[in-house]
Scaffold this motif. Sequence first.
Motif, PDB file in Angstrom:
ATOM      1  N   ALA A 112       0.824  -1.209   0.000  1.00  0.00           N
ATOM      2  CA  ALA A 112       0.000   0.000   0.000  1.00  0.00           C
ATOM      3  C   ALA A 112       0.857   1.257   0.000  1.00  0.00           C
ATOM      4  O   ALA A 112       0.435   2.303  -0.501  1.00  0.00           O
ATOM      5  N   ARG A 113       2.064   1.151   0.561  1.00  0.00           N
ATOM      6  CA  ARG A 113       2.953   2.302   0.706  1.00  0.00           C
ATOM      7  C   ARG A 113       4.154   2.193  -0.229  1.00  0.00           C
ATOM      8  O   ARG A 113       5.232   2.708   0.066  1.00  0.00           O
ATOM      9  N   ILE A 114       3.963   1.562  -1.382  1.00  0.00           N
ATOM     10  CA  ILE A 114       5.071   1.254  -2.275  1.00  0.00           C
ATOM     11  C   ILE A 114       5.777   2.506  -2.785  1.00  0.00           C
ATOM     12  O   ILE A 114       6.966   2.460  -3.137  1.00  0.00           O
ATOM     13  N   GLN A 115       5.080   3.648  -2.823  1.00  0.00           N
ATOM     14  CA  GLN A 115       5.721   4.887  -3.283  1.00  0.00           C
ATOM     15  C   GLN A 115       6.713   5.436  -2.265  1.00  0.00           C
ATOM     16  O   GLN A 115       7.582   6.231  -2.616  1.00  0.00           O
ATOM     17  N   ASP A 116       6.569   5.040  -1.016  1.00  0.00           N
ATOM     18  CA  ASP A 116       7.531   5.411   0.020  1.00  0.00           C
ATOM     19  C   ASP A 116       8.477   4.226   0.188  1.00  0.00           C
ATOM     20  O   ASP A 116       8.218   3.297   0.957  1.00  0.00           O
ATOM     21  N   ALA A 117       9.587   4.243  -0.555  1.00  0.00           N
ATOM     22  CA  ALA A 117      10.454   3.071  -0.646  1.00  0.00           C
ATOM     23  C   ALA A 117      10.989   2.641   0.712  1.00  0.00           C
ATOM     24  O   ALA A 117      11.078   1.440   0.995  1.00  0.00           O
ATOM     25  N   HIS A 138       9.275 -11.037  -0.740  1.00  0.00           N
ATOM     26  CA  HIS A 138      10.559 -11.073  -1.447  1.00  0.00           C
ATOM     27  C   HIS A 138      10.428 -10.427  -2.822  1.00  0.00           C
ATOM     28  O   HIS A 138      11.328  -9.716  -3.276  1.00  0.00           O
ATOM     29  N   VAL A 139       9.308 -10.682  -3.497  1.00  0.00           N
ATOM     30  CA  VAL A 139       9.060 -10.020  -4.791  1.00  0.00           C
ATOM     31  C   VAL A 139       8.999  -8.510  -4.589  1.00  0.00           C
ATOM     32  O   VAL A 139       9.524  -7.737  -5.401  1.00  0.00           O
ATOM     33  N   GLY A 140       8.361  -8.076  -3.501  1.00  0.00           N
ATOM     34  CA  GLY A 140       8.299  -6.648  -3.208  1.00  0.00           C
ATOM     35  C   GLY A 140       9.672  -6.038  -3.016  1.00  0.00           C
ATOM     36  O   GLY A 140       9.963  -4.948  -3.518  1.00  0.00           O
ATOM     37  N   LEU A 141      10.558  -6.732  -2.303  1.00  0.00           N
ATOM     38  CA  LEU A 141      11.916  -6.225  -2.086  1.00  0.00           C
ATOM     39  C   LEU A 141      12.681  -6.148  -3.410  1.00  0.00           C
ATOM     40  O   LEU A 141      13.407  -5.173  -3.658  1.00  0.00           O
ATOM     41  N   ALA A 142      12.528  -7.157  -4.252  1.00  0.00           N
ATOM     42  CA  ALA A 142      13.185  -7.117  -5.562  1.00  0.00           C
ATOM     43  C   ALA A 142      12.646  -5.956  -6.399  1.00  0.00           C
ATOM     44  O   ALA A 142      13.405  -5.275  -7.101  1.00  0.00           O
ATOM     45  N   TYR A 143      11.332  -5.724  -6.305  1.00  0.00           N
ATOM     46  CA  TYR A 143      10.748  -4.615  -7.055  1.00  0.00           C
ATOM     47  C   TYR A 143      11.334  -3.273  -6.620  1.00  0.00           C
ATOM     48  O   TYR A 143      11.568  -2.383  -7.454  1.00  0.00           O
ATOM     49  N   LEU A 144      11.574  -3.093  -5.338  1.00  0.00           N
ATOM     50  CA  LEU A 144      12.144  -1.830  -4.873  1.00  0.00           C
ATOM     51  C   LEU A 144      13.528  -1.600  -5.471  1.00  0.00           C
ATOM     52  O   LEU A 144      13.885  -0.461  -5.804  1.00  0.00           O
TER      53      LEU A 144
END
Length: 245
Positions: A112-117, A138-144
């Motif tokens: 939900a807060r993906i814009q705030d890395a 883990h996918v989220g961390l790779a995306y960042l």
Amino acid sequence: MLLRGRLHLVALAALLLSACGPRADWVDSDADPVPLASLYDGQELLQARRFVDAAAHFEALVAAHPGSWQAHRALQDALRRTLPAADFARRYVEATEQRPDDALSWYLRGRARIQDADEARLCFQKATSLSPEQPWAHVGLAYLHYARGDLFSAVEHYEQTIDDLPRSRTLRLAAANQYIELRLLVQAQRHLQVGLRLAEDDPELQAAMGKTQIGLGNDAGALRWLEGALATEPRMADAYLPLAL
């Protein structure tokens, strides 16, 4: 050039690690209980801009399958379009306050807060510490890593995590899609071959394999994989362009 060289080193190391091949009797370690067709039913409502109907559809899926991370992800996508921004953010912050030991709640807050890395990273890390066997944080961390242009760290994160979770269909597909974008197609094919051993009828894996085979010059194989994927799920829009090619 330096980044490209580093990516090839990661790919070479991964190929050496997999030289002995996957072990027998593998099953997908993160198989989701929600049928893929049900997720596409809701996605169809989102594409038609029927956001309230999509939210109701995904709420029903969550109620029927409360442990499904896929259903919660899809519901979040619908709520992002139906709730005021402040209410949307508050929903996921409050969830972690009420359930501080729940990995899914921390993952959804990070998403939900993906814009705030920085905040998203902390949330994803909390989720992985609580449930390291779940792939989506883990996918989220790779995306960042990807979002800030650090493609080396993105694929490195996938490879390191897959070493720990080799039976994850989700991670195999995510890594393959990253390699397809980088045009490292042999590495993409390697992950998809394992992914298809884990979930041989999965149309998303089949479509990704079709795209990979186009890049490798295997047009007949690409046609077979893409047609198979669309026969299972004809609403997979991103498979039509490579099929047309």
